[in-house]
Design an enzyme around this catalytic site. Structure first.
Site, PDB file in Angstrom:
ATOM      1  CE1 TYR A  86      -3.820  -2.110   5.206  1.00  0.00           C
ATOM      2  CE2 TYR A  86      -3.331   0.271   4.644  1.00  0.00           C
ATOM      3  CZ  TYR A  86      -3.573  -1.033   4.329  1.00  0.00           C
ATOM      4  OH  TYR A  86      -3.660  -1.387   2.844  1.00  0.00           O
TER       5      TYR A  86
ATOM      6  CE  LYS B  10      -1.730  -4.329   3.361  1.00  0.00           C
ATOM      7  NZ  LYS B  10      -1.891  -5.609   2.598  1.00  0.00           N
TER       8      LYS B  10
ATOM      9  CB  SER C 117      -0.919   0.025   1.124  1.00  0.00           C
ATOM     10  OG  SER C 117      -1.637   1.249   1.348  1.00  0.00           O
TER      11      SER C 117
END
Length: 322
Positions: free
Chosen positions: A141, A145, A117
């Site tokens: 989050y 990644k 991402s």
């Protein structure tokens, strides 16, 4: 070719699964079906599995038997939820990838494509963000990644697998009506939801240093993104161990107001947006420099804003029976 797709019953994963099947590949879908939907992948057996669960390695090893490659979409992806439940997010996203990499090693799978991402860039902003720019995630989050990318680098060094991490920017649109984005988490479906309710779209801040004062983002059609996965997967077929990292975007930014105007033009909605205060942490401009993936494998996005909005609206109308 036998390919395992984790999270293959989800929005992006199901587009990749359909393209793989159309070209004749044998596809195995592994999905916990929390946000995925079996109806997105008709005619395929779905291995229902929590990849962060205690029995995941053995189950994944079995699913990977005879496979040449795996495409790993399965992950939790809500930023606000990751801030509220950080430990759970690390266990879900990093734990599931750890289990997958153990299974990849046990099954002797040679290729891995990882769904990363642009959240790995954190506060990095600009009109041409490159893969070499700083990666300092600002939420759990994004950090999961980035850790996932580092895990792949280590796996390549240890086991000889060939891998690629694709850093998505803003994904929207639909390749087929039945595969549209049903989660109201991104700008386009959020505006559709407001239209359905007869309420005006919301703009968070119109005083940014951009031409119309609203944030600018790089929107990529989900079908272009799906093709990028397949092109990178094929590019991993030869050569020695390596881990490539690519931005997947268009290199063209659209402001929030431009996007809302485009949606209004396609839907006929006459609901002038309302402006509210900025959201904390929203950078003014986040647009990819996609030249690395273009130069390495010849992939470039082909679809623009009109196709994104038109296809997303068609899928939305189809889902609600309009």
């Amino acid at each position: 070719m036998r390919i395992v797709v984790t999270g293959g019953a989800g929005y992006i994963g199901s587009h990749v699964v359909r393209l793989l099947r159309e070209r004749g590949d044998e596809v195995v879908v592994v999905d916990d079906l929390v946000t995925g939907d079996r109806r997105r992948v008709p005619g395929l057996e779905v291995v229902r599995l929590d990849l962060a669960g205690g029995d995941a390695v053995d189950a994944l090893t079995g699913a990977l038997d005879g496979a040449e490659a795996v495409i790993h979409f399965a992950a939790r992806k809500q930023v606000a939820e990751s801030v509220a439940r950080p430990a759970w997010y690390y266990r879900q996203n990093i734990g599931s990838l750890a289990a997958l990499l153990e299974a990849v090693d046990a099954a002797g799978v040679g290729r891995v494509v990882f769904s990363s991402s642009a959240a790995v860039y954190g506060a990095t902003e600009g009109a041409a963000i490159r893969e070499t720019d700083p990666t300092v995630p600002v939420n759990p989050y994004g950090d999961t990644k980035l850790v996932g990318e580092r895990m792949l680098t280590a796996a390549v060094a240890a086991g000889g697998v060939r891998a690629v991490s694709l850093r998505y920017f803003n994904v929207a649109g639909a390749g087929w009506d039945e595969l549209g984005d049903r989660a109201v988490l991104n700008l386009v479906p959020m505006v559709f939801e407001r239209i359905d309710a007869g309420e005006p779209p919301v703009i968070f801040g119109d005083d940014y240093p951009t031409p119309d004062g609203t944030c600018i983002r790089d929107y990529i059609h989900v079908l272009d993104l799906a093709h990028a996965h397949i092109r990178t997967l094929d590019a991993l077929a030869g050569g020695g161990p390596r881990h490539d990292v690519f931005n997947v975007g268009t290199g063209r930014g659209y402001s929030v107001r431009e996007m809302i105007d485009a949606i209004a033009a396609h839907t006929g909605a006459v609901l002038p947006p309302v402006v509210r205060d900025r959201r904390p942490g929203d950078p003014a401009v986040v647009v990819a420099d996609p030249s690395a993936i273009r130069d390495a494998i010849g992939w470039s996005a082909e679809r623009g804003l009109d196709e994104i909005v038109a296809s997303a609206w068609s899928a939305h109308r189809s889902a609600r029976g309009a």
